[in-house]
Structure formats: structure tokens, C-alpha cells
Design an enzyme around this catalytic site. Sequence first.
Site, PDB file in Angstrom:
ATOM      1  N   LYS A 169       0.974  -1.481   0.072  1.00  0.00           N
ATOM      2  CA  LYS A 169      -0.031  -0.171   0.268  1.00  0.00           C
ATOM      3  C   LYS A 169       0.796   1.268   0.024  1.00  0.00           C
ATOM      4  O   LYS A 169       1.725   1.345   0.892  1.00  0.00           O
ATOM      5  CB  LYS A 169      -0.772  -0.021   1.259  1.00  0.00           C
ATOM      6  CG  LYS A 169      -2.497   0.987   1.662  1.00  0.00           C
ATOM      7  CD  LYS A 169      -2.400   2.179   2.473  1.00  0.00           C
ATOM      8  CE  LYS A 169      -1.641   2.725   3.009  1.00  0.00           C
ATOM      9  NZ  LYS A 169      -1.506   3.566   2.152  1.00  0.00           N
ATOM     10  N   GLU A 242      10.501   1.677   9.477  1.00  0.00           N
ATOM     11  CA  GLU A 242      12.138   2.541   9.019  1.00  0.00           C
ATOM     12  C   GLU A 242      11.489   3.756   9.872  1.00  0.00           C
ATOM     13  O   GLU A 242      10.724   3.862   8.706  1.00  0.00           O
ATOM     14  CB  GLU A 242      12.076   2.019   7.870  1.00  0.00           C
ATOM     15  CG  GLU A 242      13.965   2.325   7.319  1.00  0.00           C
ATOM     16  CD  GLU A 242      14.233   3.953   6.872  1.00  0.00           C
ATOM     17  OE1 GLU A 242      14.201   5.189   8.104  1.00  0.00           O
ATOM     18  OE2 GLU A 242      14.055   3.827   6.019  1.00  0.00           O
ATOM     19  N   CYS A 276      14.719  10.602   4.763  1.00  0.00           N
ATOM     20  CA  CYS A 276      15.360   9.771   6.381  1.00  0.00           C
ATOM     21  C   CYS A 276      16.811  10.451   6.847  1.00  0.00           C
ATOM     22  O   CYS A 276      16.275  10.936   7.834  1.00  0.00           O
ATOM     23  CB  CYS A 276      14.676   8.731   6.695  1.00  0.00           C
ATOM     24  SG  CYS A 276      15.136   7.285   5.532  1.00  0.00           S
ATOM     25  N   GLU A 373      12.678  17.173  12.939  1.00  0.00           N
ATOM     26  CA  GLU A 373      12.827  16.746  11.992  1.00  0.00           C
ATOM     27  C   GLU A 373      11.893  18.213  10.633  1.00  0.00           C
ATOM     28  O   GLU A 373      11.419  17.473  10.618  1.00  0.00           O
ATOM     29  CB  GLU A 373      12.436  15.451  11.899  1.00  0.00           C
ATOM     30  CG  GLU A 373      12.907  14.907  10.282  1.00  0.00           C
ATOM     31  CD  GLU A 373      12.342  13.497   9.623  1.00  0.00           C
ATOM     32  OE1 GLU A 373      11.046  12.802  10.490  1.00  0.00           O
ATOM     33  OE2 GLU A 373      12.358  12.786   9.304  1.00  0.00           O
TER      34      GLU A 373
HETATM   35  P1  NDP Z   1       2.961   8.800   7.257  1.00  0.00           P
HETATM   36  O1  NDP Z   1       4.502   7.641   8.758  1.00  0.00           O
HETATM   37  O2  NDP Z   1       1.896   9.231   8.210  1.00  0.00           O
HETATM   38  O3  NDP Z   1       2.080   7.959   6.309  1.00  0.00           O
HETATM   39  C1  NDP Z   1       3.376   7.186   5.674  1.00  0.00           C
HETATM   40  C2  NDP Z   1       2.514   5.593   5.399  1.00  0.00           C
HETATM   41  O4  NDP Z   1       1.622   5.129   6.655  1.00  0.00           O
HETATM   42  C3  NDP Z   1       1.509   5.866   4.001  1.00  0.00           C
HETATM   43  O5  NDP Z   1       0.972   5.377   3.536  1.00  0.00           O
HETATM   44  C4  NDP Z   1      -0.198   6.563   4.891  1.00  0.00           C
HETATM   45  O6  NDP Z   1      -1.518   5.979   4.754  1.00  0.00           O
HETATM   46  C5  NDP Z   1       0.478   5.154   5.861  1.00  0.00           C
HETATM   47  N1  NDP Z   1      -0.326   5.639   7.210  1.00  0.00           N
HETATM   48  C6  NDP Z   1      -0.495   6.332   8.297  1.00  0.00           C
HETATM   49  N2  NDP Z   1      -1.627   6.139   9.309  1.00  0.00           N
HETATM   50  C7  NDP Z   1      -1.522   4.833   9.411  1.00  0.00           C
HETATM   51  C8  NDP Z   1      -1.264   3.784  10.304  1.00  0.00           C
HETATM   52  N3  NDP Z   1      -2.234   4.238  11.462  1.00  0.00           N
HETATM   53  N4  NDP Z   1      -1.483   2.744  10.203  1.00  0.00           N
HETATM   54  C9  NDP Z   1      -0.626   2.008   9.144  1.00  0.00           C
HETATM   55  N5  NDP Z   1      -0.329   2.655   8.098  1.00  0.00           N
HETATM   56  C10 NDP Z   1      -1.125   4.214   8.095  1.00  0.00           C
HETATM   57  O7  NDP Z   1       3.887  10.049   6.790  1.00  0.00           O
HETATM   58  P2  NDP Z   1       3.386  11.386   6.455  1.00  0.00           P
HETATM   59  O8  NDP Z   1       2.901  11.343   5.043  1.00  0.00           O
HETATM   60  O9  NDP Z   1       1.656  11.761   7.404  1.00  0.00           O
HETATM   61  O10 NDP Z   1       4.487  11.804   6.774  1.00  0.00           O
HETATM   62  C11 NDP Z   1       4.816  12.224   8.425  1.00  0.00           C
HETATM   63  C12 NDP Z   1       5.585  13.108   8.675  1.00  0.00           C
HETATM   64  O11 NDP Z   1       6.507  11.453   8.303  1.00  0.00           O
HETATM   65  C13 NDP Z   1       6.978  13.695   8.072  1.00  0.00           C
HETATM   66  O12 NDP Z   1       7.196  15.068   8.226  1.00  0.00           O
HETATM   67  C14 NDP Z   1       8.035  12.992   7.529  1.00  0.00           C
HETATM   68  O13 NDP Z   1       8.631  13.622   9.048  1.00  0.00           O
HETATM   69  C15 NDP Z   1       7.979  11.414   8.337  1.00  0.00           C
HETATM   70  N6  NDP Z   1       8.030  10.687   7.229  1.00  0.00           N
HETATM   71  C16 NDP Z   1       9.333   9.547   7.515  1.00  0.00           C
HETATM   72  C17 NDP Z   1       9.670   9.084   5.886  1.00  0.00           C
HETATM   73  C18 NDP Z   1      11.098   8.802   6.052  1.00  0.00           C
HETATM   74  O14 NDP Z   1      11.217   8.422   5.317  1.00  0.00           O
HETATM   75  N7  NDP Z   1      10.967   7.420   7.346  1.00  0.00           N
HETATM   76  C19 NDP Z   1       8.740   9.574   4.874  1.00  0.00           C
HETATM   77  C20 NDP Z   1       8.079   9.861   4.711  1.00  0.00           C
HETATM   78  C21 NDP Z   1       7.363  11.011   5.607  1.00  0.00           C
HETATM   79  P3  NDP Z   1      -1.883   7.401   4.056  1.00  0.00           P
HETATM   80  O15 NDP Z   1      -1.625   7.670   2.810  1.00  0.00           O
HETATM   81  O16 NDP Z   1      -2.851   6.920   3.321  1.00  0.00           O
HETATM   82  O17 NDP Z   1      -2.641   8.151   5.289  1.00  0.00           O
END
Ligand code: NDP
Length: 469
Positions: A169, A242, A276, A373
Site C-alpha cells: 500500500k 524505518e 529520512c 525533523e
Molecule cells: P506517515 O508516516 O503518516 O505515512 C506513511 C505511510 O503510512 C502512508 O502510506 C500512510 O498511508 C500510512 N499510514 C498512516 N497512518 C497509518 C496507520 N495508522 N497505520 C498504518 N499505516 C498508516 O507519513 P506522513 O505522510 O504523514 O508524513 C509525516 C512525516 O513523516 C513527515 O513530516 C516526515 O517527518 C516523516 N516521513 C518520514 C519518511 C521516512 O522515510 N522515514 C517518509 C515520509 C515521511 P496514507 O497515505 O493513506 O495516510
Amino acid sequence: MDEAQSVIIDGEKVAIAETFEVIDPARGEPFARCPAATPAHLDAAVAAARRAFPAWAAASLDERAERLNRIADAVEADKEALAVLLSSEQGKPRASALGEIGAAIGWMRATAALRPPVEVIQDDDKLRIEVHRKPLGVVASITPWNHPVLIATWHIMPALMAGNCVVVKPSSFTPLSTLRLVELANAHLPPGVLNSVTGEGGLGRAMTGHPGIDKVVFTGSTPTGRNIMSNAANTLKRLTLELGGNDAAIVLPDADVDAIAPVIFAKSFGNSGQTCAALKRLYVHESLHDALAEKLAALARAARVGPASDPESQFGPLQNKAQFDLVRELADDARAQGGKFLAGGAANGEKGYFFPLTVVTEVSDGMRIVDEEQFGPILPIIRYSDVEDALARANASENGLGGSIWSSDIKRAEALARRLDCGTAWVNDHSSISPAAPFGGAKQSGIGVEFGHWGLEEYMQVQTVRIAR
Ligand code: NDP
């Protein structure tokens, strides 16, 4: 508006009437629609994966490797079209999109070359003990929006190579390139081995509690990682998480400013800071502070930020409005607290989520710009006078993804690097990774590792076999 791509369940494209909008971050407007899968679609995808699992798990490693290599060939052949899709939904310039897809292809081939070890612990006339590794079953992959194709590859390929079936997903901000990747891959896989679902909100949560899923691999924010961990507890799913990082870099007084400035610039601002393990806090010894800050600012001012449609663009916009608003907020907070902007600092009001590459000094720990971050094109530079103090400040974070030391004295730098509390420590580099070396976070930056045989083993259950003689 572009035609919606399809999810693939059990090897078939599934027509889903409900769709949601996908935004072009360079314009802040929708440019395509994506299927909105329901919980029933998720159930069907998990059921297909479960059905496909016994035969896929029984296939030889060489057969699985051959299919992975064929997928790599297919992605190679389609990379121009895939790059257009990736740039459109993610915002990154075309060359960066091609770079991400090229890296994904390399990772596919490297993963295909991995073989889990079989270890013999004891072998004598009384007893033979062997340690084997078996696939887990069905793996749910949940990916973010910063490097959608590469991160999906990092999840899917080792899971498949280990003999698992997958339901992926993607982030609802960047779902289309992953749907295309899954479609390309399905031409070379038995039905049900790799399935996709897309949908806004709720679907990820449904996956992490789903009784038919054995493991979740997730890349994204630390708060979502915590939610996933608690939601997966009921079924004791295996997890690889991660999560976020707030990587510190420490520049020692003997560093060569001219040599390191372009590298630090690239490692801080690549993908507009949305990585990240990007360099997010730069601690510079007071003797070099002004010279290095000015060099970085000059590079930032000269950089071309623009839409992927402009071949001159080197850096794209923030991927989404929430991230754009956060970066703006952090910049405003730093300004209010006396931060000095040597480059950038404010969006210029044009359409889309563009923010200029920003270098800010006269900031310190305790300010949001340093403690949080940023995940955007904004680099805080913090002056220090005592290396031990800088090290303590670098380590005073709940995150622990990466960290780096910059110096002309490699021995001293390495000794300091090893004292950083993080999963990867670099010397005169940052954020570089390779398919053979494990990568993962310490502290709240994650659980488990990806890449190499360590990463492959995350998708396998250890089984000890004791043969009495
Ligand atoms: P999220 O962590 O919320 O989302 C990443 C993924 O998780 C998406 O596919 C999302 O789906 C899904 N998701 C969201 N909530 C749930 C849940 N409760 N259970 C399972 N899956 C879930 O990232 P955001 O887009 O909100 O970004 C927020 C922050 O995350 C950024 O500001 C950044 O700091 C960090 N980030 C870190 C990354 C990394 O590489 N470590 C990458 C991206 C963001 P859906 O899109 O449907 O909500």
C-alpha cells in the site's frame, strides 16, 4: 486528468469505481485519480497472497532470483514512462526520478543475488544441529511519499526473494508509480504473489491489524510507526520499521571546507531534504563556522528549484501541503528566535509547494528548527566550541537513524563516529547507502534493518533442526 491506474489483486487489474485525487505538488492541483480500495479489496488481496504462498515459498531461490531479475529488466525498459509518473506525483525533477528508478533496478538485482545462510551449529556422532530460515507468509508493505519507487522496491524485493507474498500500500500522496511498478512486476510473477491496494486513510491501519498478514514493513513517520506497532500487537506480527531521523553532522576544526561543502550541500538538500537519513543538523566548529556557512549558502542560492517539467530544475517542491506548511512554520519560528537566514527562508508565493533551499545560522538546540525533523530544504547550522559538547548534543535526540563526522584526520573522525548513537555513522559523507550493508535506526528511528543478508533475514523465520544420531 490522467486515467486512474488499477490495483492488482491475484494477478488481475481490478476495476474500482471509487477514486481519490492525486495532487501535482508543482501546481498544488489534482492531475490524476487513483482507485480507493475498500476493506473488501484488502481482504481479497490478502486471500490471494495466502493462496499463492505455498507454491511461491516452495519455488527455488534460483527461480525467485530469475523472476526478480526479469522484473528489473521490465522496469529498465519502462523507466522513462515510470519517471514521468514519479515526477508528476512526487514533484522531483526528471533526472532525480530516473536516478531513483535506476537505484531501484540496482537494488532488485542485488537482492536477487542474496541467499539466506544455512548454519551448522553442531555435527558429531551424537547430534547435528542446523539453523534454517523459512519465509513468514504474507507481508504488508506500507510506503511513504518521498522515494515511492525505491522504498517499495526495498520492501517488496527482499520479501519476495525470501519466499513471501506481498500486499503493498503506497502513500495516498504518491500511489501511481507504485501501481505501475506492481503491474510491471506482475507480468513476471505467479498470480497473487504481489498485490497492490491504494486508498486514503484507514487502509494502512486495516492492514496492520489484519489476521491474514504475518509481517508489516513500514517506512514513514515515528508517530505512525508507534501506531503500527500497537495495532500489530494483537496478532504478534513481525515488524520492520524505518522511521524518522534528525541526523546530526559534526564538522571538526581540521576539516577542509572547500572539499566538504559540496558534499554536505548534496547530502542535506537532495530530494529537497525529504529523505529520512538526510543531514538535518549541522554542528560546525567556531573556527570554520562562517566560512562553511557562507559556502553552503552560496550553493543554495545558486540552485535551481522548479517543476519537473523544466529540464533545468535541480530541486523540486515539497511533496504535499502539510509538509510545506511545516517547513514554513519551522522557518518562521527560527526567524522569531533570532535565526539568521543566509539563503532562502520564505516561499515566494508562487503556485505549488515550492520552498527555496534555506541555510539558517544563529540557531541552537532547544529551537524547533534543530530539535524537530524538518524533512524539507532547510538546514540549521549550529556553532560549537567543544567537540565533546557537540557529540553530546548530536546524541541528545530520541532519533538515531544516522550521523556523521567531517575531518581530515580519519582515525579521530572514525573514533568519534563510532560514539554517535545511530544506525549508520559516516565519515566525510552522509546518507549514502549500499544494497550489501545493513541500514536501520537506533532509538526511536526504527526497529530492524534493511539490505544485505541482514535485511533478507528480516523476512524469514529462524528454524532450528536437531537431528539425534
Ligand atoms: P506517515 O508516516 O503518516 O505515512 C506513511 C505511510 O503510512 C502512508 O502510506 C500512510 O498511508 C500510512 N499510514 C498512516 N497512518 C497509518 C496507520 N495508522 N497505520 C498504518 N499505516 C498508516 O507519513 P506522513 O505522510 O504523514 O508524513 C509525516 C512525516 O513523516 C513527515 O513530516 C516526515 O517527518 C516523516 N516521513 C518520514 C519518511 C521516512 O522515510 N522515514 C517518509 C515520509 C515521511 P496514507 O497515505 O493513506 O495516510
